[in-house]
Design a protein around this motif. Structure first.
Motif, PDB file in Angstrom:
ATOM      1  N   PRO A  56       0.817  -1.217   0.000  1.00  0.00           N
ATOM      2  CA  PRO A  56       0.000   0.000   0.000  1.00  0.00           C
ATOM      3  C   PRO A  56       0.850   1.266   0.000  1.00  0.00           C
ATOM      4  N   GLU A  57       1.986   1.222   0.703  1.00  0.00           N
ATOM      5  CA  GLU A  57       2.831   2.408   0.796  1.00  0.00           C
ATOM      6  C   GLU A  57       3.479   2.760  -0.547  1.00  0.00           C
ATOM      7  N   ASN A  58       4.043   1.759  -1.249  1.00  0.00           N
ATOM      8  CA  ASN A  58       4.687   2.137  -2.507  1.00  0.00           C
ATOM      9  C   ASN A  58       3.670   2.486  -3.585  1.00  0.00           C
ATOM     10  N   PHE A  59       2.429   1.996  -3.448  1.00  0.00           N
ATOM     11  CA  PHE A  59       1.394   2.461  -4.374  1.00  0.00           C
ATOM     12  C   PHE A  59       1.038   3.919  -4.114  1.00  0.00           C
ATOM     13  N   ARG A  60       1.020   4.311  -2.856  1.00  0.00           N
ATOM     14  CA  ARG A  60       0.788   5.728  -2.541  1.00  0.00           C
ATOM     15  C   ARG A  60       1.930   6.587  -3.082  1.00  0.00           C
ATOM     16  N   GLN A  61       3.148   6.114  -2.923  1.00  0.00           N
ATOM     17  CA  GLN A  61       4.301   6.860  -3.432  1.00  0.00           C
ATOM     18  C   GLN A  61       4.245   6.999  -4.949  1.00  0.00           C
ATOM     19  N   LEU A  62       3.890   5.905  -5.619  1.00  0.00           N
ATOM     20  CA  LEU A  62       3.802   5.948  -7.077  1.00  0.00           C
ATOM     21  C   LEU A  62       2.678   6.874  -7.526  1.00  0.00           C
ATOM     22  N   GLY A  63       1.552   6.858  -6.823  1.00  0.00           N
ATOM     23  CA  GLY A  63       0.462   7.775  -7.152  1.00  0.00           C
ATOM     24  C   GLY A  63       0.891   9.219  -6.997  1.00  0.00           C
TER      25      GLY A  63
ATOM     26  N   PRO B  10      -0.861  -7.729  -1.293  1.00  0.00           N
ATOM     27  CA  PRO B  10      -1.273  -6.868  -0.170  1.00  0.00           C
ATOM     28  C   PRO B  10      -1.889  -5.545  -0.614  1.00  0.00           C
ATOM     29  N   ILE B  11      -2.634  -5.586  -1.695  1.00  0.00           N
ATOM     30  CA  ILE B  11      -3.287  -4.378  -2.205  1.00  0.00           C
ATOM     31  C   ILE B  11      -4.696  -4.745  -2.637  1.00  0.00           C
ATOM     32  N   ASP B  12      -5.561  -3.746  -2.673  1.00  0.00           N
ATOM     33  CA  ASP B  12      -6.907  -3.958  -3.186  1.00  0.00           C
ATOM     34  C   ASP B  12      -6.886  -3.893  -4.712  1.00  0.00           C
TER      35      ASP B  12
ATOM     36  N   ARG C 278      -0.951  -0.534 -14.355  1.00  0.00           N
ATOM     37  CA  ARG C 278      -2.394  -0.735 -14.502  1.00  0.00           C
ATOM     38  C   ARG C 278      -3.137  -0.316 -13.236  1.00  0.00           C
ATOM     39  N   GLU C 279      -2.602  -0.703 -12.082  1.00  0.00           N
ATOM     40  CA  GLU C 279      -3.315  -0.425 -10.835  1.00  0.00           C
ATOM     41  C   GLU C 279      -3.283   1.052 -10.467  1.00  0.00           C
ATOM     42  N   VAL C 280      -2.153   1.729 -10.686  1.00  0.00           N
ATOM     43  CA  VAL C 280      -2.102   3.156 -10.349  1.00  0.00           C
ATOM     44  C   VAL C 280      -2.955   3.959 -11.325  1.00  0.00           C
ATOM     45  N   ALA C 281      -3.118   3.466 -12.565  1.00  0.00           N
ATOM     46  CA  ALA C 281      -3.990   4.131 -13.523  1.00  0.00           C
ATOM     47  C   ALA C 281      -5.455   4.028 -13.108  1.00  0.00           C
ATOM     48  N   LYS C 282      -5.799   2.966 -12.390  1.00  0.00           N
ATOM     49  CA  LYS C 282      -7.160   2.838 -11.868  1.00  0.00           C
ATOM     50  C   LYS C 282      -7.408   3.850 -10.750  1.00  0.00           C
ATOM     51  N   LEU C 283      -6.347   4.167 -10.004  1.00  0.00           N
ATOM     52  CA  LEU C 283      -6.477   5.096  -8.885  1.00  0.00           C
ATOM     53  C   LEU C 283      -6.439   6.551  -9.340  1.00  0.00           C
ATOM     54  N   HIS C 284      -5.683   6.833 -10.414  1.00  0.00           N
ATOM     55  CA  HIS C 284      -5.505   8.214 -10.878  1.00  0.00           C
ATOM     56  C   HIS C 284      -5.676   8.309 -12.399  1.00  0.00           C
ATOM     57  N   PRO C 285      -6.834   7.907 -12.922  1.00  0.00           N
ATOM     58  CA  PRO C 285      -7.019   7.935 -14.381  1.00  0.00           C
ATOM     59  C   PRO C 285      -6.945   9.344 -14.957  1.00  0.00           C
ATOM     60  N   GLU C 286      -7.212  10.363 -14.141  1.00  0.00           N
ATOM     61  CA  GLU C 286      -7.168  11.745 -14.619  1.00  0.00           C
ATOM     62  C   GLU C 286      -5.749  12.194 -14.972  1.00  0.00           C
TER      63      GLU C 286
END
Length: 263
Positions: free
Chosen positions: A119-126, A198-200, A153-161
């Motif tokens: 979850p942490e590195n996904f936040r960092q990447l976002g 460990p991510i949704d 793919r997953e970070v694009a789902k979180l920040h498609p804009e």
């Protein structure tokens, strides 16, 4: 003397706790290494897997090959490159250099080596993605190699804009998470089972932006079924002829990316 003696029991307890935690960690890694795969897996042959070692001579061979025919792009893109499992940005340096020859702004993903999602590195990447989008005032193209494509793919789902397009290179987003020749190594390194990240999120679900899957029948690591995906899981699939390790420096792949970025 009495005060000194009182300090030893807590210290010994800490040592005992550390040893117990270390033992539990080792036992868990052994258990992850011994895991069994389901019957529906589809993996490249052992011959394809052994052929992957050819990537070691690629930098030497490249010195004797002509420069790639890269022309300036009419509409340069802003690109973030996301490295594969257990690799860092240096493995995609040649690709970055060639895309920069076309005039694209190529940025690193900003997190060093890729040892799996948290979850942490996904936040960092976002945060990194949004920062690059704001800095250049342009939607970003995410190019992810192997596991890096899962991140893309997953970070694009979180920040498609913030994303113009996602391009995956031999990324295992479809079929079974066991449909590859590295799942045991991944489990031991990442510390979790491949079917329990460990991510949704659902990896095969397509991001709400244009998504292109590059795959190769010569890939010795990731199954073509996992990397190509089904029509509803990506917008387009592009078949190439390279090894898995070759995705980040193959002339065919880089020229295909050059054409893709002109769209």
């Amino acid at each position: 003397m009495a005060a000194t003696e009182e300090r030893f029991p807590p210290a010994r307890r800490r040592i005992a706790d550390n040893l117990r935690d270390f033992r539990q960690s080792v036992l868990r890694r052994i258990d992850l290494l011994r895991g069994e795969e389901p019957e529906n897996v589809h993996k490249p042959s052992k011959g394809r897997f052994l052929a992957e070692i050819g990537y070691l001579v690629a930098p030497i061979r490249r010195r004797f090959e002509p420069e790639l025919p890269i022309e300036p792009a009419g509409s340069p893109k802003v690109v973030i490159l996301l490295p594969g499992f257990a690799t860092g940005p240096w493995r995609m340096r040649y690709m970055a250099q060639q895309l920069e020859r076309a005039g694209h702004k190529v940025k690193r993903w900003g997190m060093g080596y890729n040892f799996g999602p948290t979850p942490e590195n996904f936040r960092q990447l976002g945060d990194r993605l949004c920062s690059v989008r704001e800095r250049y005032g342009q939607d970003v193209v995410l190019i992810g190699w192997s596991l890096g494509g899962v991140f893309a793919r997953e970070v694009a789902k979180l920040h498609p804009e913030c994303v113009e397009r996602v391009i995956t290179l031999g990324t295992p987003f479809s079929h079974s998470p066991y449909s590859n020749n590295m799942w045991r190594v991944y489990q031991v390194t990442a510390g979790h089972r491949v079917e329990e990240p460990p991510i949704d999120g659902v990896l095969y679900e397509k991001p709400p932006v244009e998504t292109v899957a590059f795959w190769s029948p010569r890939d010795g690591v990731i199954s073509r079924r996992a990397a190509c995906g089904l029509p509803g899981e990506r917008d387009r699939a592009v078949a190439l002829r390279c090894t898995h390790m070759g995705f980040c420096n193959s002339a065919e792949v880089i020229l295909a990316l050059d054409e893709e970025l002109k769209r």
